[in-house]
Design a protein around this motif. Sequence first.
Motif, PDB file in Angstrom:
ATOM      1  N   TRP A  85      -3.283  -9.712 -10.303  1.00  0.00           N
ATOM      2  CA  TRP A  85      -2.199  -9.783  -9.315  1.00  0.00           C
ATOM      3  C   TRP A  85      -1.551 -11.168  -9.311  1.00  0.00           C
ATOM      4  CZ3 TRP A  85      -0.121  -5.633  -7.321  1.00  0.00           C
ATOM      5  CH2 TRP A  85       0.703  -5.711  -6.193  1.00  0.00           C
ATOM      6  N   VAL A  89       1.435  -9.662 -12.557  1.00  0.00           N
ATOM      7  CA  VAL A  89       2.319  -9.201 -11.483  1.00  0.00           C
ATOM      8  C   VAL A  89       3.128 -10.362 -10.916  1.00  0.00           C
ATOM      9  CG1 VAL A  89       2.444  -7.918  -9.318  1.00  0.00           C
ATOM     10  CG2 VAL A  89       0.682  -7.352 -10.992  1.00  0.00           C
ATOM     11  N   VAL A 114      -3.431  -3.888 -13.565  1.00  0.00           N
ATOM     12  CA  VAL A 114      -4.059  -3.822 -12.241  1.00  0.00           C
ATOM     13  C   VAL A 114      -5.105  -2.715 -12.222  1.00  0.00           C
ATOM     14  CG1 VAL A 114      -3.645  -3.303  -9.802  1.00  0.00           C
ATOM     15  CG2 VAL A 114      -2.085  -4.823 -11.033  1.00  0.00           C
ATOM     16  N   LEU A 166       0.314  -2.344  -5.125  1.00  0.00           N
ATOM     17  CA  LEU A 166      -0.140  -2.953  -3.875  1.00  0.00           C
ATOM     18  C   LEU A 166      -1.172  -2.065  -3.187  1.00  0.00           C
ATOM     19  CD1 LEU A 166       0.037  -4.747  -1.286  1.00  0.00           C
ATOM     20  CD2 LEU A 166       2.020  -3.365  -0.625  1.00  0.00           C
ATOM     21  N   LEU A 169      -4.558  -1.779  -5.375  1.00  0.00           N
ATOM     22  CA  LEU A 169      -5.377  -2.993  -5.352  1.00  0.00           C
ATOM     23  C   LEU A 169      -6.015  -3.206  -3.990  1.00  0.00           C
ATOM     24  CD1 LEU A 169      -4.820  -6.365  -6.987  1.00  0.00           C
ATOM     25  CD2 LEU A 169      -4.980  -6.337  -4.503  1.00  0.00           C
ATOM     26  N   TRP A 213       4.295  -8.395  -3.151  1.00  0.00           N
ATOM     27  CA  TRP A 213       3.268  -9.185  -3.836  1.00  0.00           C
ATOM     28  C   TRP A 213       2.489 -10.045  -2.849  1.00  0.00           C
ATOM     29  CZ3 TRP A 213       2.918 -14.589  -4.848  1.00  0.00           C
ATOM     30  CH2 TRP A 213       1.996 -14.958  -5.830  1.00  0.00           C
TER      31      TRP A 213
END
Length: 226
Positions: A85, A89, A114, A166, A169, A213
């Motif tokens: 992340w 990302v 991810v 999002l 994770l 993020w």
Amino acid sequence: MTGPTSGLLWAMDCAVAALLVVWHARGLLPRQPEPDPASPGADSKPPYSKLATWPFTASCVLLAALCQLAGVVGVPAHRPLWISWGSAVLVLVAVDARTTWLPRRLTWWCLGQVGVAIGLAAWWARDPGALAGAALGGAATGALFWLVWRLGAGLGFGDVRLALGLGALSGAVSAEFWFASLLGASVVGALWGLIWTALRGRGAPFAYGPALWSGPWLAQLWTVFG
């Protein structure tokens, strides 16, 4: 963890994250297809190849190094989550911040990483439930943002794809972490939208990716220091 051990782990995570940043910013980004010229705003977007500069890459590397502190202060098994992340990302949302576009191929590539990170974290923690949490969190968040997109609330479909990451994770960590991540991202997005509207006027496109993020990082701060 002791001080020297924490410092070593942070340095190792920083090295991996820096390599991923350079790979994505210098290797993958220049090869991304440009949007359809007929798409609104595509004519004013800087080419992806023009963004793939060393100053852009260096700024992402520095931010990635800061992000890896989450792995030092958090659960060790979650380190793969923060590496992915906070590197791949990170480059993706940095592109969004500069262009208000999320390259489709790069987005799917980052989401795949991810997914690998979630699998590694679940294996490390010996917690198969993390995979179920990731699936539920990704599905719920993706469905929510798809609905918002369908209602014409100003989101691009790239934001819907990023919301999948999002949700997956944060859902892999816990239900509470998922809720905190979603809440944090929503608050940041709403505040930034108000500021952007005040500066640029109503209807001006703005990047929502950085807000999405930021959600897991805010949830991590709340978890560690709250």
